[in-house]
Design a protein around this motif. Structure first.
Motif, PDB file in Angstrom:
ATOM      1  N   ARG A 179      46.460  44.253  36.646  1.00  0.00           N
ATOM      2  CA  ARG A 179      45.243  44.612  35.918  1.00  0.00           C
ATOM      3  C   ARG A 179      45.605  45.422  34.674  1.00  0.00           C
ATOM      4  O   ARG A 179      46.458  46.293  34.712  1.00  0.00           O
ATOM      5  CB  ARG A 179      44.316  45.422  36.814  1.00  0.00           C
ATOM      6  N   LYS A 180      44.914  45.133  33.576  1.00  0.00           N
ATOM      7  CA  LYS A 180      45.143  45.832  32.313  1.00  0.00           C
ATOM      8  C   LYS A 180      44.410  47.174  32.341  1.00  0.00           C
ATOM      9  O   LYS A 180      43.273  47.251  32.808  1.00  0.00           O
ATOM     10  CB  LYS A 180      44.630  44.965  31.166  1.00  0.00           C
ATOM     11  N   THR A 181      45.057  48.217  31.839  1.00  0.00           N
ATOM     12  CA  THR A 181      44.428  49.537  31.790  1.00  0.00           C
ATOM     13  C   THR A 181      43.972  49.845  30.370  1.00  0.00           C
ATOM     14  O   THR A 181      44.516  49.320  29.394  1.00  0.00           O
ATOM     15  CB  THR A 181      45.403  50.637  32.249  1.00  0.00           C
ATOM     16  N   SER A 193      47.934  49.025  40.080  1.00  0.00           N
ATOM     17  CA  SER A 193      47.886  47.562  40.044  1.00  0.00           C
ATOM     18  C   SER A 193      48.508  47.083  38.736  1.00  0.00           C
ATOM     19  O   SER A 193      47.962  47.324  37.654  1.00  0.00           O
ATOM     20  CB  SER A 193      46.444  47.075  40.148  1.00  0.00           C
ATOM     21  N   TYR A 246      40.690  50.522  34.715  1.00  0.00           N
ATOM     22  CA  TYR A 246      41.089  49.122  34.587  1.00  0.00           C
ATOM     23  C   TYR A 246      40.061  48.414  33.711  1.00  0.00           C
ATOM     24  O   TYR A 246      38.854  48.660  33.825  1.00  0.00           O
ATOM     25  CB  TYR A 246      41.189  48.461  35.962  1.00  0.00           C
ATOM     26  N   ASP A 301      36.940  46.796  35.180  1.00  0.00           N
ATOM     27  CA  ASP A 301      36.008  47.658  35.908  1.00  0.00           C
ATOM     28  C   ASP A 301      34.915  48.117  34.948  1.00  0.00           C
ATOM     29  O   ASP A 301      35.130  48.999  34.128  1.00  0.00           O
ATOM     30  CB  ASP A 301      36.762  48.856  36.488  1.00  0.00           C
TER      31      ASP A 301
END
Length: 149
Positions: A93-95, A90, A118, A121
């Motif tokens: 979304r920032k990892t 994705s 993410y 999460d």
């Protein structure tokens, strides 16, 4: 679709080693266990490489993707695998780094690996994890997105 991407990523990674050895046993495991932590400098180096890789995937820049992956897997990574991998990550979304360590692979060599989660999460363990295996120089050897149901 996500299971297909995962299966293709695992097969592509395993095929890269089966090309180099005459006999390879394929062992599938559900969870990847990382041993010993990576140093902060190594994590920073590998994280920069991963961020460049994700940016290249997002931009569909095949030359940039090719320059960031290991020579060991260049022969088996084709447009179809890149496209499926792009669908498994994705970009909105920032990892962030979840875990780091070393992973022993089918060729019995140990490589540095980072598991990303993410940022949005908050579960522990995270629902979605992206495991990235690197060579010591920062080239990407394998990417495996994992999604829980």
């Amino acid at each position: 679709m996500k299971k297909i991407i995962l299966a293709l990523a695992v097969l592509a990674f395993q095929l890269s080693f089966s090309q180099q050895k005459g006999t390879v046993k394929i062992v599938e495991s559900k969870k990847i266990e990382l041993t010993s932590e990576l140093s902060k400098d190594k994590i920073d180096l590998y994280n920069q490489s991963f961020l460049k890789f994700v940016a290249a995937l997002k931009a569909s820049d095949k030359n940039a993707v090719s320059s960031l992956i290991s020579d060991k897997v260049k022969d088996i990574v084709n447009d179809n695998i890149i496209q499926k991998l792009s669908g498994g990550i994705s970009f909105e979304r920032k990892t962030e780094v979840y875990k780091s360590g070393y992973q022993k692979l089918l060729d019995n060599a140990t490589y540095p690996a980072i598991q990303y989660r993410y940022a949005d999460d908050a579960l522990d363990p995270p629902r979605d994890i992206i495991t990235v295996i690197f060579e010591e120089d920062g080239k990407i050897l394998g990417v495996k997105p994992e999604y829980s149901k």
